[in-house]
Design a protein around this motif. Structure first.
Motif, mmCIF file in Angstrom:
data_model
loop_
_atom_site.group_PDB
_atom_site.id
_atom_site.type_symbol
_atom_site.label_atom_id
_atom_site.label_comp_id
_atom_site.label_asym_id
_atom_site.label_seq_id
_atom_site.Cartn_x
_atom_site.Cartn_y
_atom_site.Cartn_z
ATOM 1 N N TYR A 94 0.854 -1.186 0.000
ATOM 2 C CA TYR A 94 0.000 0.000 0.000
ATOM 3 C C TYR A 94 0.891 1.237 0.000
ATOM 4 O O TYR A 94 1.972 1.229 0.606
ATOM 5 N N LEU A 95 0.448 2.280 -0.689
ATOM 6 C CA LEU A 95 1.200 3.527 -0.760
ATOM 7 C C LEU A 95 0.357 4.661 -0.222
ATOM 8 O O LEU A 95 -0.817 4.791 -0.581
ATOM 9 N N CYS A 96 0.948 5.471 0.638
ATOM 10 C CA CYS A 96 0.277 6.703 1.040
ATOM 11 C C CYS A 96 1.074 7.840 0.418
ATOM 12 O O CYS A 96 2.310 7.789 0.377
ATOM 13 N N GLY A 97 0.370 8.813 -0.095
ATOM 14 C CA GLY A 97 1.035 9.906 -0.784
ATOM 15 C C GLY A 97 0.588 11.264 -0.286
ATOM 16 O O GLY A 97 -0.566 11.444 0.104
ATOM 17 N N PHE A 98 1.524 12.231 -0.294
ATOM 18 C CA PHE A 98 1.254 13.609 0.101
ATOM 19 C C PHE A 98 1.679 14.529 -1.036
ATOM 20 O O PHE A 98 2.788 14.388 -1.557
ATOM 21 N N TYR A 99 0.811 15.464 -1.379
ATOM 22 C CA TYR A 99 1.177 16.449 -2.404
ATOM 23 C C TYR A 99 1.260 17.813 -1.729
ATOM 24 O O TYR A 99 0.251 18.395 -1.340
ATOM 25 N N ILE A 100 2.487 18.295 -1.573
ATOM 26 C CA ILE A 100 2.701 19.553 -0.871
ATOM 27 C C ILE A 100 3.122 20.636 -1.855
ATOM 28 O O ILE A 100 3.236 21.788 -1.534
ATOM 29 N N GLY A 101 3.312 20.281 -3.076
ATOM 30 C CA GLY A 101 3.841 21.161 -4.121
ATOM 31 C C GLY A 101 5.039 20.443 -4.714
ATOM 32 O O GLY A 101 5.817 19.845 -3.988
ATOM 33 N N GLY A 102 5.149 20.427 -5.998
ATOM 34 C CA GLY A 102 6.183 19.627 -6.626
ATOM 35 C C GLY A 102 5.677 18.196 -6.754
ATOM 36 O O GLY A 102 4.486 17.964 -6.921
ATOM 37 N N PRO A 103 6.558 17.197 -6.608
ATOM 38 C CA PRO A 103 6.109 15.808 -6.771
ATOM 39 C C PRO A 103 5.388 15.278 -5.523
ATOM 40 O O PRO A 103 5.517 15.831 -4.436
ATOM 41 N N PHE A 104 4.629 14.207 -5.716
ATOM 42 C CA PHE A 104 4.027 13.508 -4.587
ATOM 43 C C PHE A 104 5.136 12.862 -3.771
ATOM 44 O O PHE A 104 6.138 12.399 -4.322
ATOM 45 N N HIS A 105 4.971 12.819 -2.462
ATOM 46 C CA HIS A 105 5.873 12.095 -1.571
ATOM 47 C C HIS A 105 5.142 10.837 -1.118
ATOM 48 O O HIS A 105 4.056 10.928 -0.549
ATOM 49 N N PHE A 106 5.720 9.665 -1.402
ATOM 50 C CA PHE A 106 5.066 8.392 -1.088
ATOM 51 C C PHE A 106 5.807 7.620 -0.008
ATOM 52 O O PHE A 106 7.039 7.673 0.071
ATOM 53 N N ASN A 107 5.043 6.931 0.792
ATOM 54 C CA ASN A 107 5.560 5.972 1.758
ATOM 55 C C ASN A 107 4.928 4.629 1.437
ATOM 56 O O ASN A 107 3.745 4.562 1.071
ATOM 57 N N ALA A 108 5.687 3.547 1.581
ATOM 58 C CA ALA A 108 5.179 2.203 1.281
ATOM 59 C C ALA A 108 4.972 1.414 2.566
ATOM 60 O O ALA A 108 5.800 1.464 3.481
ATOM 61 N N ILE A 109 3.865 0.707 2.633
ATOM 62 C CA ILE A 109 3.529 -0.155 3.775
ATOM 63 C C ILE A 109 3.087 -1.497 3.225
ATOM 64 O O ILE A 109 2.214 -1.557 2.339
ATOM 65 N N HIS A 110 3.671 -2.556 3.722
ATOM 66 C CA HIS A 110 3.288 -3.893 3.280
ATOM 67 C C HIS A 110 2.311 -4.480 4.301
ATOM 68 O O HIS A 110 2.614 -4.554 5.493
ATOM 69 N N LEU A 111 1.121 -4.865 3.835
ATOM 70 C CA LEU A 111 0.125 -5.504 4.694
ATOM 71 C C LEU A 111 0.201 -7.006 4.483
ATOM 72 O O LEU A 111 0.133 -7.486 3.346
ATOM 73 N N ASN A 112 0.357 -7.734 5.564
ATOM 74 C CA ASN A 112 0.474 -9.189 5.512
ATOM 75 C C ASN A 112 -0.665 -9.791 6.341
ATOM 76 O O ASN A 112 -0.633 -9.718 7.565
ATOM 77 N N VAL A 113 -1.671 -10.344 5.658
ATOM 78 C CA VAL A 113 -2.818 -10.945 6.337
ATOM 79 C C VAL A 113 -2.770 -12.442 6.109
ATOM 80 O O VAL A 113 -2.840 -12.909 4.985
#
Length: 189
Positions: A108-127
């Motif tokens: 899963y990726l969460c993204g923030f757009y503050i101006g310029g490119p999106f900043h993404f963080n990755a999280i792996h969900l293991n169910v």
């Protein structure tokens, strides 16, 4: 569309580069349970935020987005109503998933757009189900079935023997049954 394909390719390229440079957070979940994915907004400014899921390592699937912390999130048409809940307190972005399933496992990726490119963080969900719990549960059920079966078996044998004895007693002539009755009375006195 071409623009969407380009964005997907850039995101996947970013994932492959960033995952080789940094450690991706892993969140564990159990089927039927609930998990909350979180990621930090390093700028601490209110921003456009979104959640994506990488599908088959080739496609980023949109889940939800918020234009700011004061606006309600909107969700992809394919998202089951009420199962996903996106929220933010500006410094942290949350994605709560209810009734998770093994099929929810993935990146899963969460993204923030503050101006310029999106900043993404990755999280792996293991169910995944707890294998040991399933094995112990199955063994418990099996043992209970054997114990109940043995008890029923012995009760049935006792009932069959009683019925057999009563049948044999009733088949004897009346004179033998009377003798037996008298013999029992004589012994009891």
């Amino acid at each position: 569309t071409m623009k969407q394909s380009l964005i997907t390719a850039l995101i996947l390229c970013w994932i492959s580069v960033s995952s080789s440079e940094s450690h991706t957070e892993t969140v564990e979940g159990r089927p039927g349970g609930e998990v909350t994915l979180t990621c930090s907004n390093t700028s601490s400014r209110d921003a456009l935020t979104l959640w994506l899921r990488v599908v088959n390592r080739t496609k980023a699937s949109f889940i939800s987005a918020m234009f700011s912390s004061t606006v309600k999130p909107f969700y992809s048409d394919g998202i089951q109503n009420g199962r996903f809940n996106m929220s933010t307190n500006i410094s942290t972005l949350f994605l709560q998933i209810k009734h998770v399933d093994v099929s929810d496992s993935g990146l899963y990726l969460c993204g923030f757009y503050i101006g310029g490119p999106f900043h993404f963080n990755a999280i792996h969900l293991n169910v995944k189900a707890k294998l040991m719990s399933l094995i112990l549960g199955a063994l418990t059920v099996l043992l209970l079935m054997i114990i109940i079966g043995l008890n029923l078996d012995s009760d049935l044998k006792d009932a069959a023997l009683s019925l057999y004895a009563a049948t044999i007693r009733n088949r004897r002539p009346a004179s033998e049954r009377e003798v037996e009755t008298h013999a029992v009375y004589a012994v009891c006195r």
